[in-house]
Write an enzyme that holds these catalytic residues in place. Structure first.
Site, PDB file in Angstrom:
ATOM      1  CG  HIS B  56      -2.019   0.957   1.249  1.00  0.00           C
ATOM      2  ND1 HIS B  56      -3.136   0.736   1.684  1.00  0.00           N
ATOM      3  CD2 HIS B  56      -2.185   2.172   0.741  1.00  0.00           C
ATOM      4  CE1 HIS B  56      -4.074   1.689   1.548  1.00  0.00           C
ATOM      5  NE2 HIS B  56      -3.470   2.844   0.874  1.00  0.00           N
ATOM      6  CG  LEU B  59       4.750   4.915  -5.555  1.00  0.00           C
ATOM      7  CD1 LEU B  59       5.344   4.150  -6.419  1.00  0.00           C
ATOM      8  CD2 LEU B  59       5.320   5.354  -4.392  1.00  0.00           C
ATOM      9  CG  ASP B 148      -6.305   3.643  -0.266  1.00  0.00           C
ATOM     10  OD1 ASP B 148      -7.110   3.138   0.599  1.00  0.00           O
ATOM     11  OD2 ASP B 148      -5.429   4.292  -0.430  1.00  0.00           O
ATOM     12  CG  HIS B 175     -10.316   4.252   1.960  1.00  0.00           C
ATOM     13  ND1 HIS B 175      -9.315   5.061   2.137  1.00  0.00           N
ATOM     14  CD2 HIS B 175     -11.302   4.886   2.698  1.00  0.00           C
ATOM     15  CE1 HIS B 175      -9.574   6.000   3.079  1.00  0.00           C
ATOM     16  NE2 HIS B 175     -10.815   6.053   3.206  1.00  0.00           N
ATOM     17  CG  ASP B 301      -1.757   4.684   3.753  1.00  0.00           C
ATOM     18  OD1 ASP B 301      -1.969   5.174   2.527  1.00  0.00           O
ATOM     19  OD2 ASP B 301      -2.731   5.088   4.378  1.00  0.00           O
ATOM     20  CG  HIS B 305       0.290  15.018   1.374  1.00  0.00           C
ATOM     21  ND1 HIS B 305      -0.416  15.069   0.277  1.00  0.00           N
ATOM     22  CD2 HIS B 305      -0.280  14.013   2.264  1.00  0.00           C
ATOM     23  CE1 HIS B 305      -1.608  14.445   0.314  1.00  0.00           C
ATOM     24  NE2 HIS B 305      -1.354  13.546   1.388  1.00  0.00           N
TER      25      HIS B 305
END
Lengths: 304, 420
Positions: B56, B59, B148, B175, B301, B305
């Site tokens: 998970h 990218l 997701d 999700h 996950d 950012h």
């Protein structure tokens, strides 16, 4: 203090110092010429990212009575609407050599976020659901003036606890002052983990009023929270509002406070708002003196 | 070329200090002998595990290359000991088309660091309405299906997705979030949110959807993989579902095993993630559920950012945390704390993900398996800073923190793809 952001870490002594200073300003505010030179030559910017009339006006009067140059910057005319980030706005105002920021913002933690990223002293005029520390100071100050003491007093905060920054700031500060804080409101507006506040939760309005030395009645903001949480104004008034028939159960000298603006006939009846128990207008008067005291302390960087 | 990893602690069903021999991209021997090789690498004091398989990640390419790219994500992966990774479909455009899926696979091969297995969307445009061309997408190399980032709100759509993906032997990675319950929430709803005035997301926003999807997996016989489980009630529902023989698997992130909602109390936007960091009791439940197999595996996950998406009011900041380079240190911390051992580690991070993904020659240090191998230094402390970080982004509560446990050598198909 550099900033005044929260009542969480204020000590009893710091709060009493604010009250002492407020006493002198309260006296000044009754004179013919209501002016002190404390902030002469200083620029105070009231940065309001959320609508407010009374808090902003109260701060503005406090600043002017201290001879500061006060500037109002509100979101309707600001760059925030043009996509500028909060911190970019703050840096711009910093460059104009602001001496103090008074900030209200709709997001919890946003005022602290600004304070962490500017050298300019910051006063929190309300951040989201989190805190409204100057309101708390004026509430407690008003209670103390009426009762001449704080320790051991029973105070019930009534209404929408979940969404109330007034409630949070008061809970922290009142507990510091040794007051017994109780909470009451519809279950839909009580926080899920409300026991973590360490306050008694009242099961009904009789319990809320029982032996209360003071009531803090919160404004019901159905325009903000929608109609899901509180079905109607009349339903709220009947089960959660302070109505005339409650007066027989209340302590003779119990005090009614409300941060305003009041909804007559909803959370508070006119009978209660206009009774001799009501300290609502005194709160407004004390608010100016309290804010003058806090402005001075922040400006001087002194320990409250 | 024949390579010997000498004197490391090799993790299989047990730990043994011995030599692992790689030849022609495969594991050829695990032995106490010292056979003739072209190259010897001393691994004394190091732990040798099968290359991590991270089910998970996000990218960000195409569309948000300023946060991460397939290249930078691959570099972060191998620096984190990850040799196979699945990337979620919520890029821009979303991966709902076979040409894009095939391009991601091809780009991963060009980069040549880790295998990149794309997820494809469950629904076209990730709009939650119509199913994607699952058969064609599988032929172009996707590993499974997931919307997701967004829940599949319609129970009917989830039902049909489980039914249809089952025909191809694939699965739906779910999700789990009931959006009217999470609403404007930005952190876990509990004592901390009550105290700091941030709007809460109740644990039930997750668990009610898990309950629905377990029932739908039962109805259809399809396979549901529950992504990033965060709450105790969710664990309990998965436990019961598995006990009932329903075809479900699940994952947990290293961040949720390590941090709690206390990290949000100071409005640090690095702590903002969806599902949110939960209470300490939830964290303890997750740790135990992973050990006893209710939760099958650990997935990062990884959600990079840019600072521009995080340096702002908590309410407005993006959800997500880095993860690729935190799998090893955060699980190493659990091992040092006594919660797990290295055999568990290899099961959580490689063997079980390989099973869920149906990768036949990966997931264990077996003779004949692909030489995807990670060598870990479990003791040397380091600071997670710009020298260590390979992601384009820095959004993690562990930024600047001292960590222990790190990949010092990552081998992909017998080739060194990362070393310190």
């Amino acid at each position: 203090m550099k900033n005044f952001l929260s009542t969480k870490d204020l000590t009893k002594e710091e709060i009493l110092n604010i009250f002492d200073l407020a006493d002198t300003f309260r006296e000044l505010n009754t004179r013919g010429v209501k002016k002190a030179p404390a902030l002469a030559g200083k620029t105070v910017i009231n940065l309001f990212f959320e609508n407010s009339t009374r808090t902003r006006t109260s701060f503005e009067i406090a600043e002017k009575r201290l001879s500061a140059d006060s500037i109002n910057f509100s979101v309707a005319v600001s760059s925030a609407q043009k996509g500028e980030t909060l911190i970019d706005t703050v840096h711009n105002l910093e460059s104009m050599k602001a001496d103090i920021f008074v900030i209200r913002h709709e997001c919890s933690g946003a005022v602290k976020f600004v304070a962490d990223n500017t050298p300019v002293p910051v006063i929190n005029a309300g951040d989201g659901l989190n805190e409204h520390p100057t309101q708390s100071m004026l509430d407690i100050y008003t209670i103390r003036r009426a009762k001449n003491r704080l320790e051991g007093l029973n105070v019930t905060i009534m209404g929408d606890i979940s969404h109330s920054r007034v409630a949070r700031s008061n809970i922290w500060a009142m507990k510091t002052m040794g007051m017994n804080v109780r909470l009451f409101g519809p279950p839909t507006v009580m926080p899920n983990d409300v026991t973590s506040f360490g306050c008694k939760i009242c099961k009904n309005i009789d319990e809320a009023l029982d032996d209360a030395d003071a009531l803090i009645i919160l404004r019901i903001q159905r325009e903000r929270q929608g109609e899901l949480l509180i079905p109607s104004a009349r339903e709220y008034a009947r089960f959660f509002g302070v109505m005339p028939h409650h007066f027989v159960k209340m302590k003779k000298d119990s005090l009614i406070l409300h941060p305003g603006p009041i909804n007559r006939g909803v959370e508070i009846s006119s009978h209660a708002a206009d009774s001799d128990k009501s300290a609502i207008l005194e709160q407004v008067e004390n608010g100016v003196a309290i804010r003058m005291a806090i402005l001075c302390m922040v400006d001087k960087g002194i320990k409250a | 070329m024949r390579i010997a990893l000498k004197n490391g602690t090799v993790v299989t069903d047990k730990l043994s200090v011995c030599n692992l021999i790689i030849d022609n991209g495969k594991i050829t021997e695990i032995t106490d002998e010292v056979p003739q090789t072209d190259k010897e690498i001393d691994c004394s004091g190091k732990i040798i595990v099968p290359g991590l398989i991270d089910m998970h990640t996000h990218l960000r390419e195409p569309g948000q290359e300023y946060k991460e790219t397939l290249l930078s994500g691959s570099e972060a992966a191998v620096a984190g000991g990850v040799t196979t990774l699945c990337c979620m479909a919520n890029a821009n455009p979303v991966t709902d088309d076979s040409a894009l899926a095939a391009w991601i696979v091809k780009r991963g091969k060009e980069i040549g660091l880790a295998d990149i297995l794309p997820y494809a969307c469950v629904t076209k445009g990730m709009a939650g309405k119509e199913l994607t061309e699952m058969g064609i997408l599988l032929q172009s190399g996707v590993c499974g299906f997931s919307d997701d980032g967004k829940p599949i709100i319609s129970g009917e759509v989830m039902r049909r997705a489980l039914e249809y993906s089952k025909y191809f032997g694939s699965y739906i990675a779910c999700h789990e979030e009931e959006p009217t319950l999470s609403d404007k929430g930005v952190m876990h709803e509990g004592a901390v949110s009550a105290n700091c005035g941030l709007r809460g997301i109740p644990t039930e926003a997750e668990s009610v959807m898990i309950a629905r999807d377990i029932e739908l997996a039962r109805l259809t016989g399809g396979r549901a993989h529950i992504c990033h489980v965060s709450g105790s009630r969710s664990v309990e529902l998965i436990r019961r579902g598995k006990a009932d023989g329903i075809n479900i698997t699940s994952e947990v992130t290293p961040n949720h095993l390590t941090l709690t909602d206390k990290a949000c109390a100071d409005y640090d936007t690095a702590s903002k993630v969806n599902p949110p960091l939960r209470a300490e009791t939830d964290r303890q439940t997750l740790i135990a559920a992973l050990k006893d197999g209710v939760i099958d595996c650990v997935a990062s996950d990884h959600a990079p950012h840019h600072k521009d998406d995080k340096f702002m009011e908590y309410d407005h900041a993006a959800f997500g945390m880095l993860g690729l380079q935190l799998l090893i240190p955060l699980l190493t911390a659990q091992i040092h704390a006594g919660a797990y051992n290295w055999v568990d580690f290899a099961r959580f991070t490689s063997e079980n993900p390989a099973k869920i993904l149906g990768l036949t020659n990966k997931g264990r240090l077996n003779k004949g398996f692909d030489a995807d191998i990670t060598v870990i230094d479990p003791v040397t402390e380091y600071i997670y800073d710009e020298k260590v970080n390979r992601s384009k982004s820095v959004n993690t509560p562990f930024w600047g923190k001292t960590l222990k446990g790190r990949a010092v050598l990552t081998i992909k198909n017998g080739k060194t793809v990362f070393e310190i």
